[in-house]
Enzyme design. Structure first.
Site, PDB file in Angstrom:
ATOM      1  N   GLY A  43      -1.328   1.268  -9.140  1.00  0.00           N
ATOM      2  CA  GLY A  43      -1.906   1.465  -7.806  1.00  0.00           C
ATOM      3  C   GLY A  43      -1.256   0.630  -6.709  1.00  0.00           C
ATOM      4  N   GLY A  44      -0.393  -0.327  -7.093  1.00  0.00           N
ATOM      5  CA  GLY A  44       0.377  -1.070  -6.098  1.00  0.00           C
ATOM      6  C   GLY A  44      -0.453  -1.948  -5.189  1.00  0.00           C
ATOM      7  N   THR A 144       9.367   0.318  -4.571  1.00  0.00           N
ATOM      8  CA  THR A 144       8.948  -1.051  -4.888  1.00  0.00           C
ATOM      9  C   THR A 144       8.066  -1.681  -3.806  1.00  0.00           C
ATOM     10  OG1 THR A 144      11.096  -1.720  -4.024  1.00  0.00           O
ATOM     11  CG2 THR A 144      10.875  -1.615  -6.415  1.00  0.00           C
ATOM     12  N   GLY A 145       7.832  -0.960  -2.710  1.00  0.00           N
ATOM     13  CA  GLY A 145       6.849  -1.420  -1.730  1.00  0.00           C
ATOM     14  C   GLY A 145       7.265  -2.643  -0.941  1.00  0.00           C
ATOM     15  N   SER A 146       6.260  -3.431  -0.552  1.00  0.00           N
ATOM     16  CA  SER A 146       6.517  -4.566   0.336  1.00  0.00           C
ATOM     17  C   SER A 146       5.608  -5.723  -0.016  1.00  0.00           C
ATOM     18  CB  SER A 146       6.242  -4.150   1.785  1.00  0.00           C
ATOM     19  OG  SER A 146       4.876  -3.839   1.944  1.00  0.00           O
ATOM     20  N   GLY A 275       3.113  -9.570   9.371  1.00  0.00           N
ATOM     21  CA  GLY A 275       3.897  -8.415   8.966  1.00  0.00           C
ATOM     22  C   GLY A 275       4.246  -8.447   7.487  1.00  0.00           C
ATOM     23  N   HIS A 448     -21.831  20.371  17.950  1.00  0.00           N
ATOM     24  CA  HIS A 448     -22.593  19.444  18.807  1.00  0.00           C
ATOM     25  C   HIS A 448     -23.822  18.969  18.039  1.00  0.00           C
ATOM     26  CE1 HIS A 448     -24.422  17.733  22.363  1.00  0.00           C
ATOM     27  NE2 HIS A 448     -25.558  18.335  22.018  1.00  0.00           N
TER      28      HIS A 448
HETATM   29  P1  FAD Z   1       3.282  -0.762  -2.959  1.00  0.00           P
HETATM   30  O1  FAD Z   1       1.905  -0.278  -2.850  1.00  0.00           O
HETATM   31  O2  FAD Z   1       3.609  -2.105  -2.432  1.00  0.00           O
HETATM   32  O3  FAD Z   1       3.650  -0.671  -4.504  1.00  0.00           O
HETATM   33  C1  FAD Z   1       4.861  -1.108  -5.004  1.00  0.00           C
HETATM   34  C2  FAD Z   1       4.662  -1.517  -6.454  1.00  0.00           C
HETATM   35  O4  FAD Z   1       5.948  -1.746  -7.016  1.00  0.00           O
HETATM   36  C3  FAD Z   1       3.879  -2.804  -6.631  1.00  0.00           C
HETATM   37  O5  FAD Z   1       2.788  -2.590  -7.486  1.00  0.00           O
HETATM   38  C4  FAD Z   1       4.879  -3.773  -7.263  1.00  0.00           C
HETATM   39  O6  FAD Z   1       4.294  -4.598  -8.258  1.00  0.00           O
HETATM   40  C5  FAD Z   1       5.866  -2.828  -7.907  1.00  0.00           C
HETATM   41  N1  FAD Z   1       7.217  -3.387  -8.026  1.00  0.00           N
HETATM   42  C6  FAD Z   1       7.962  -3.955  -7.052  1.00  0.00           C
HETATM   43  N2  FAD Z   1       9.175  -4.295  -7.527  1.00  0.00           N
HETATM   44  C7  FAD Z   1       9.193  -3.925  -8.824  1.00  0.00           C
HETATM   45  C8  FAD Z   1      10.170  -4.000  -9.848  1.00  0.00           C
HETATM   46  N3  FAD Z   1      11.390  -4.499  -9.619  1.00  0.00           N
HETATM   47  N4  FAD Z   1       9.843  -3.549 -11.081  1.00  0.00           N
HETATM   48  C9  FAD Z   1       8.606  -3.027 -11.347  1.00  0.00           C
HETATM   49  N5  FAD Z   1       7.643  -2.919 -10.389  1.00  0.00           N
HETATM   50  C10 FAD Z   1       7.942  -3.359  -9.156  1.00  0.00           C
HETATM   51  N6  FAD Z   1      -2.150   1.301   4.343  1.00  0.00           N
HETATM   52  C11 FAD Z   1      -2.910   2.339   4.751  1.00  0.00           C
HETATM   53  O7  FAD Z   1      -2.383   3.449   4.906  1.00  0.00           O
HETATM   54  N7  FAD Z   1      -4.253   2.206   4.961  1.00  0.00           N
HETATM   55  C12 FAD Z   1      -4.879   1.022   4.816  1.00  0.00           C
HETATM   56  O8  FAD Z   1      -6.084   0.937   5.016  1.00  0.00           O
HETATM   57  C13 FAD Z   1      -4.109  -0.099   4.416  1.00  0.00           C
HETATM   58  N8  FAD Z   1      -4.689  -1.299   4.244  1.00  0.00           N
HETATM   59  C14 FAD Z   1      -3.936  -2.360   3.836  1.00  0.00           C
HETATM   60  C15 FAD Z   1      -4.553  -3.599   3.711  1.00  0.00           C
HETATM   61  C16 FAD Z   1      -3.831  -4.701   3.307  1.00  0.00           C
HETATM   62  C17 FAD Z   1      -4.514  -6.033   3.156  1.00  0.00           C
HETATM   63  C18 FAD Z   1      -2.432  -4.551   2.992  1.00  0.00           C
HETATM   64  C19 FAD Z   1      -1.645  -5.721   2.507  1.00  0.00           C
HETATM   65  C20 FAD Z   1      -1.813  -3.327   3.127  1.00  0.00           C
HETATM   66  C21 FAD Z   1      -2.554  -2.223   3.567  1.00  0.00           C
HETATM   67  N9  FAD Z   1      -1.967  -0.971   3.741  1.00  0.00           N
HETATM   68  C22 FAD Z   1      -2.723   0.092   4.178  1.00  0.00           C
HETATM   69  C23 FAD Z   1      -0.535  -0.745   3.486  1.00  0.00           C
HETATM   70  C24 FAD Z   1      -0.346  -0.068   2.105  1.00  0.00           C
HETATM   71  O9  FAD Z   1      -0.922  -0.886   1.126  1.00  0.00           O
HETATM   72  C25 FAD Z   1       1.129   0.156   1.830  1.00  0.00           C
HETATM   73  O10 FAD Z   1       1.715   0.887   2.893  1.00  0.00           O
HETATM   74  C26 FAD Z   1       1.322   0.942   0.549  1.00  0.00           C
HETATM   75  O11 FAD Z   1       0.741   0.283  -0.550  1.00  0.00           O
HETATM   76  C27 FAD Z   1       2.811   1.178   0.274  1.00  0.00           C
HETATM   77  O12 FAD Z   1       2.961   1.876  -0.905  1.00  0.00           O
HETATM   78  P2  FAD Z   1       4.271   1.745  -1.799  1.00  0.00           P
HETATM   79  O13 FAD Z   1       4.060   2.644  -2.962  1.00  0.00           O
HETATM   80  O14 FAD Z   1       5.470   1.955  -0.967  1.00  0.00           O
HETATM   81  O15 FAD Z   1       4.334   0.222  -2.264  1.00  0.00           O
HETATM   82  P1  NAI Z   2       1.476  -6.094  11.859  1.00  0.00           P
HETATM   83  O1  NAI Z   2       2.902  -5.799  12.112  1.00  0.00           O
HETATM   84  O2  NAI Z   2       0.476  -5.022  12.009  1.00  0.00           O
HETATM   85  O3  NAI Z   2       1.003  -7.266  12.816  1.00  0.00           O
HETATM   86  C1  NAI Z   2       1.636  -8.501  12.842  1.00  0.00           C
HETATM   87  C2  NAI Z   2       1.319  -9.171  14.155  1.00  0.00           C
HETATM   88  O4  NAI Z   2       1.771 -10.508  14.096  1.00  0.00           O
HETATM   89  C3  NAI Z   2       1.987  -8.536  15.348  1.00  0.00           C
HETATM   90  O5  NAI Z   2       1.043  -8.344  16.364  1.00  0.00           O
HETATM   91  C4  NAI Z   2       3.070  -9.528  15.737  1.00  0.00           C
HETATM   92  O6  NAI Z   2       3.355  -9.520  17.109  1.00  0.00           O
HETATM   93  C5  NAI Z   2       2.420 -10.829  15.314  1.00  0.00           C
HETATM   94  N1  NAI Z   2       3.344 -11.913  15.015  1.00  0.00           N
HETATM   95  C6  NAI Z   2       4.539 -11.852  14.388  1.00  0.00           C
HETATM   96  N2  NAI Z   2       5.057 -13.085  14.241  1.00  0.00           N
HETATM   97  C7  NAI Z   2       4.163 -13.950  14.782  1.00  0.00           C
HETATM   98  C8  NAI Z   2       4.110 -15.359  14.919  1.00  0.00           C
HETATM   99  N3  NAI Z   2       5.089 -16.126  14.458  1.00  0.00           N
HETATM  100  N4  NAI Z   2       3.036 -15.900  15.521  1.00  0.00           N
HETATM  101  C9  NAI Z   2       2.020 -15.121  15.997  1.00  0.00           C
HETATM  102  N5  NAI Z   2       2.027 -13.787  15.871  1.00  0.00           N
HETATM  103  C10 NAI Z   2       3.064 -13.200  15.273  1.00  0.00           C
HETATM  104  O7  NAI Z   2       1.443  -6.758  10.402  1.00  0.00           O
HETATM  105  P2  NAI Z   2       0.228  -7.109   9.449  1.00  0.00           P
HETATM  106  O8  NAI Z   2      -1.045  -7.128  10.205  1.00  0.00           O
HETATM  107  O9  NAI Z   2       0.649  -8.293   8.679  1.00  0.00           O
HETATM  108  O10 NAI Z   2       0.198  -5.864   8.483  1.00  0.00           O
HETATM  109  C11 NAI Z   2       1.375  -5.475   7.773  1.00  0.00           C
HETATM  110  C12 NAI Z   2       1.399  -3.999   7.585  1.00  0.00           C
HETATM  111  O11 NAI Z   2       0.462  -3.594   6.601  1.00  0.00           O
HETATM  112  C13 NAI Z   2       0.987  -3.219   8.825  1.00  0.00           C
HETATM  113  O12 NAI Z   2       2.046  -3.067   9.699  1.00  0.00           O
HETATM  114  C14 NAI Z   2       0.573  -1.925   8.253  1.00  0.00           C
HETATM  115  O13 NAI Z   2       1.701  -1.119   8.082  1.00  0.00           O
HETATM  116  C15 NAI Z   2       0.001  -2.296   6.899  1.00  0.00           C
HETATM  117  N6  NAI Z   2      -1.454  -2.287   6.970  1.00  0.00           N
HETATM  118  C16 NAI Z   2      -2.092  -1.135   7.309  1.00  0.00           C
HETATM  119  C17 NAI Z   2      -3.456  -1.091   7.426  1.00  0.00           C
HETATM  120  C18 NAI Z   2      -4.101   0.167   7.842  1.00  0.00           C
HETATM  121  O14 NAI Z   2      -3.453   1.189   7.826  1.00  0.00           O
HETATM  122  N7  NAI Z   2      -5.380   0.166   8.206  1.00  0.00           N
HETATM  123  C19 NAI Z   2      -4.284  -2.245   7.147  1.00  0.00           C
HETATM  124  C20 NAI Z   2      -3.513  -3.417   6.814  1.00  0.00           C
HETATM  125  C21 NAI Z   2      -2.165  -3.402   6.715  1.00  0.00           C
END
Ligand code: FAD
Ligand code: NAI
Length: 469
Positions: A43-44, A144-146, A275, A448
């Site tokens: 589930g990542g 591999t995500g972020s 970020g 509505h």
């Molecule tokens: P990931 O979900 O990061 O999955 C990558 C997987 O690859 C991981 O499990 C990792 O362990 C595995 N991996 C990495 N390198 C290797 C390797 N070399 N070998 C084996 N496995 C490996 N997005 C939304 O759209 N809605 C939201 O509400 C939302 N909320 C978020 C809240 C938080 C707190 C955070 C941190 C993120 C949120 N996001 C949200 C962003 C969302 O989680 C990511 O955009 C999404 O998970 C990306 O999917 P992915 O499959 O690219 O990577």
């Molecule tokens: P973000 O890019 O959304 O926000 C980071 C913020 O930090 C920006 O406003 C930036 O200007 C500020 N910033 C950067 N460097 C700074 C510094 N040195 N001091 C003060 N402020 C600074 O990144 P965030 O919130 O960490 O989330 C990462 C990513 O995860 C999002 O971009 C989004 O793609 C994903 N995510 C998505 C969610 C959703 O879809 N509901 C929920 C949570 C995460």
């Protein structure tokens, strides 16, 4: 038909929403598929430490806030003394995560996707070392995500619970009296909201002059007003230059972004949310001659092919918004392309939602982007204050804004702030996928009383004719 010179037709690296969806779709298309994942559960980021646990806490904390801070009393509901059992709230969050990650394991079994457990490293373009095993595949998808971008001088230690990243902030053992959030983006505002509702004083330190970069200018302005009204202190145009931990307190040094006098802020917990950056370390990209761009991302063509034949990439590790649904759609498309079908993602229509209360959502171009792209625009904006359902529910914060091309009337972008914006934006995305004009939305019958009528009225406003304003 499988090529027997390889163990698998497809190996997907990473089982987040990009990777697990790609693996399931590849298997559904008849390809022999494996997925390498280093984490203990599938589930990542999204299911384990992202979308799902954050939404469970947003829901739980909103229930607490409504019961505790008078919203229920407004409607005559006397709850008596309301108190918080944080352990129980966390346990419910963990239960949701376990159910959903277990669900992916079930789907893998059902679709005959093999989970190869361990960290994957490329040996060559068809061979990957996963833990102790070597796996070969005809096609390989990097998903591999972020992970969290670190802030030099503010070192995260999730175990101590003093300076945390999003993973730590989803698991604090007690409600910090003063939480400082570094970064007023999506994570900072969602998790800042959680702890604000549970009783923390929250200060958001943001480098830029507005919250929520990437969203429409009007939405960003309104976000500042709304979060201030909810009690958050906003320190905009401010940077953090250092952090010192002493006992159970953290002292942050901050100064104006454009330089000026430094000041200190003392906190009981600090959330670093500036970020995220792509995961490519240790993947052995050098062994296949693949380089990342200057943002650390893997570049692909429109079909998600990298420069290396038979190696593909999707999700957070490629350019574009870091969103789960974008990764999922790319997962489906890449599998279809590998299977010889035509997999497409329309990157111009990817909705984004911030799940605070109210929710902030948008799809397509911001007003600023539309103008920069050379469009002459017409826009309509309708306040939730004039929407009957929002009035009845007493949740009148926000508005809906429809941006259309002045010449063709085609909708270029839709932005909304309201309690159901995340659900409402799906309608706008669908309309844009079908090439809708603002008139198409204005003449669509909306039930509505619903918040969605505000979208219809905003669309009517593009031609200058809303009814209820
Ligand atoms: P990931 O979900 O990061 O999955 C990558 C997987 O690859 C991981 O499990 C990792 O362990 C595995 N991996 C990495 N390198 C290797 C390797 N070399 N070998 C084996 N496995 C490996 N997005 C939304 O759209 N809605 C939201 O509400 C939302 N909320 C978020 C809240 C938080 C707190 C955070 C941190 C993120 C949120 N996001 C949200 C962003 C969302 O989680 C990511 O955009 C999404 O998970 C990306 O999917 P992915 O499959 O690219 O990577
Ligand atoms: P973000 O890019 O959304 O926000 C980071 C913020 O930090 C920006 O406003 C930036 O200007 C500020 N910033 C950067 N460097 C700074 C510094 N040195 N001091 C003060 N402020 C600074 O990144 P965030 O919130 O960490 O989330 C990462 C990513 O995860 C999002 O971009 C989004 O793609 C994903 N995510 C998505 C969610 C959703 O879809 N509901 C929920 C949570 C995460």
């Amino acid at each position: 038909m499988s090529d027997h010179s390889y163990d698998y037709d497809v190996l997907v690296i990473g089982a987040g929403p990009g990777g697990y969806v790609a693996a399931i779709r590849a298997a559904q298309l008849g390809l022999k598929t494996a997925c390498a994942e280093a984490r203990e559960t599938l589930g990542g980021t999204c299911l384990n430490v992202g979308c799902i646990p954050s939404k469970a806490l947003l829901h739980g904390s909103e229930l607490f806030h409504e019961a505790h801070d008078g919203a229920m009393e407004t409607f005559g509901i006397k709850t008596g003394k309301v108190s918080l059992d944080l352990d129980a709230m966390m346990a419910e969050k963990t239960k949701a995560v376990d159910e959903l990650t277990g669900g992916i394991e079930f789907l893998f079994k059902k679709n005959k996707v093999t989970w190869v457990k361990g960290l994957a490293t490329f040996q060559d373009a068809h061979t990957v070392q996963v833990g102790d095993t070597t796996v070969t595949a005809k096609d390989i998808v990097i998903a591999t995500g972020s992970s969290v971008t670190p802030l030099p001088s503010v070192e995260v230690d999730n175990d101590k619970g003093l300076i945390v990243d999003s993973t730590g902030a989803l698991d604090l053992k007690k409600v910090p009296k003063h939480l400082v959030v570094i970064g007023g983006g999506v994570i900072g505002l969602e998790l800042g909201s959680v702890w604000n509702r549970l009783g923390s004083d929250v200060t958001v330190v943001e480098y830029l002059d507005q919250l929520l970069p990437g969203m429409d200018g009007d939405v960003r302005k309104e976000a500042g007003r709304i979060f201030k009204k909810q009690g958050m202190a906003l320190k905009l145009k401010t940077k953090v230059t250092g952090a010192a931990v002493k006992g159970k307190k953290v002292t942050l040094t901050v100064e104006p972004a454009a330089s000026g006098d430094a000041e200190e802020i003392t906190a009981d917990a600090v959330l670093v949310s500036i970020g995220r950056r792509p995961n490519t370390d240790g993947l052995g990209l050098e062994n296949i001659g693949l380089e990342t761009n200057n943002r650390g991302q893997i570049e692909t063509d429109h079909d998600f092919r990298t420069k290396v034949d038979s190696v593909w990439a999707i999700g957070d590790c490629v350019p574009g918004p870091m969103l789960a649904h974008k990764a999922e759609d790319e997962g489906i498309a890449v599998a279809e392309n590998i299977a010889g079908e035509t997999g497409i993602v329309n990157h111009a229509v990817i909705p984004g939602v911030v799940y605070t209360m109210p929710e902030f959502a948008g799809v397509g171009l911001t007003e600023e982007e539309a103008k920069e792209a050379g469009h002459t625009i017409k826009s309509g904006k309708f306040p939730m204050m004039a929407n009957s359902r929002a009035k009845a529910n007493r949740d009148t914060d926000g508005f809906v804004k429809v941006i259309a091309d002045a010449e063709t009337d085609r909708v270029l972008g839709v932005w909304c702030i309201n309690s159901v914006a995340g659900t409402m934006i799906a309608q706008a995305a669908q309309a844009m996928e079908f090439g809708a004009t603002s008139e198409d939305i204005a003449y669509t019958c909306h039930a509505h009383p619903t918040h969605s009528e505000a979208l219809k009225e905003a669309a009517m406003g593009v031609q200058g004719k809303p009814i209820h304003m």
